[in-house]
Design an enzyme around this catalytic site. Structure first.
Site: not given
Ligand code: 1CP
Length: 354
Positions: A36, A40, A49, A85, A160
């Site tokens: 990561r 972050r 972003r 992701d 998930y």
């Protein structure tokens, strides 16, 4: 004059410390990257972003390239991790899901029945042209720095899909695994195809290594891992068998599963911060390199304490057949990015072979 084959992006990284460590070959110094590391904690990430939803940003090759390169420029790490992701390939095959800020992936209609599974198609490269474009662009820009591609492992993806979102106890997932083992096996087989194809797209486009994230598989016993999960992760990893890319296999809280995760077809086994690299090496034997395992929370400790721990990990790593320095899990969002730069420099300095 002898003719030489054209140089591929992977040829340029073959002698990098990351690829060499993964193959248990000698290195100039211990390679380091951080799970990561993209996104972050970086202000330049938040800037690019701004106003763009997470999943949309994963489908824009220019943006993926920029975000993936940011931590490489800033920290001087030995590898880039592809910005994407684990749920991107699920979205690509048509699963109605979103990544909700502050929550994570949320699935509109959870997969719990045979009919739900029948609506989950296989992944082909045509589903993800933007991944191929981004990897090609990135590997051109990275030159000798390896790009690590990744996918989620079947168990973690299944969690998930079955739970419908992040879960602490994975209760519906385990209920399906034990209540309808046949449906569970078919779901995992489908997810292994999707994961494997996603890894293959990235490796075919030029990624130098791949990592299979089975983040939540530490929730299982050894017996359940062997009976219900291992062969599916093995199938995902086998999808890149012929592409000559080292494979890293990582999970959280998986101290009891390390050897089984190695056997699934890894070259490198990721170790979280709960197990020392020495114990991990003992459990794994001589056939695997290790990756890890600084506790991400220690990045908030005073420098002398952090420095001591980093030096210990580098020393323990020297006893392993190969060592890639990393965290025991992902970078926490509030960390000071300068600390990551300083840790990178320290690992390089204290591991340089004379
Ligand atoms: C490798 C990776 C991942 N996600 C992202 C990357 C890109 C590279 C990088 O950040 O360095 C971007 C990535 N993925 C996400 C974000 C934040 C979203 C945003 O910025 O809007 C980013 C930058 C969203 C996301 N996506 C996910 C979560 C966790 C939710 C939970 O607790 O169950 C979250 C919060 C699922 C996910 N995604 C990922 C994992 C495996 C790694 C791990 O264990 O941390 C998992 C479990 C993998």
């Amino acid at each position: 004059m002898p003719t030489t084959a054209p140089t591929t992006p992977r040829d340029l990284t073959r002698d990098s410390d990351l690829v060499r460590a993964a193959r248990r070959q000698d290195v100039g110094r211990t390679p380091v990257w951080f799970m990561r590391q993209a996104g972050r904690s970086l202000p330049e990430y938040r800037a690019v972003r701004e106003g763009i939803p997470m999943l949309e940003s994963c489908m824009r090759p220019e943006l993926v390239t920029e975000i993936t390169l940011q931590p490489v420029r800033r920290h001087g790490v030995d590898a880039a991790i592809f910005f994407s992701d684990i749920v991107v390939p699920l979205k690509a095959v048509g699963v109605d899901l979103d990544i909700v800020p502050g929550v994570g992936p949320v699935v509109a209609a959870p997969v719990r029945t045979r009919a739900d599974l029948d609506r989950l198609p296989e992944l082909t490269p045509d589903h993800v042209p933007y991944i191929t474009d981004a990897v090609e662009q990135l590997t051109r820009e990275l030159g000798p720095t390896p790009l690590i591609g990744f996918a989620g492992a079947p168990f973690t993806l299944a969690s998930y899909l079955v739970e419908g979102g992040p879960s602490k106890n994975h209760e519906r997932t385990k209920a399906l695994m034990h209540g309808d083992p046949e449906l569970w096996a078919d779901l995992c087989a489908r997810l292994a195809q999707i994961s494997g194809a996603f890894l293959r797209v990235q490796a075919s486009a030029g990624a130098s290594a791949v990592q299979l994230f089975d983040s939540w598989v530490g929730a299982l016993s050894r017996a359940d891992y062997v009976a219900h999960v291992q062969r599916h992760s093995a199938a995902a990893l086998a999808a890149v068998d012929d592409l000559d890319v080292p494979r890293i296999h990582f999970g959280v809280g998986t101290g009891e599963l390390l050897d089984l995760m190695g056997e699934a077809g890894a070259d490198v086994v990721g170790v979280d911060f709960r197990v020392s690299l020495s114990d991990a090496t003992r459990r794994l034997g001589p056939s695997y390199a290790v990756q890890g395992n600084l506790d991400p929370a220690l990045l908030f400790a005073p420098w002398p304490a952090l420095e001591r721990r980093v030096r210990e990990i580098v020393e323990e790593g020297r006893q392993a057949p190969g060592h890639i320095f990393n965290l025991g899990h992902g970078v926490l969002p509030d960390v000071d990015p300068d600390v990551l730069t300083r840790v990178t420099a320290l690992v390089h300095e204290c591991s340089t072979r004379s």
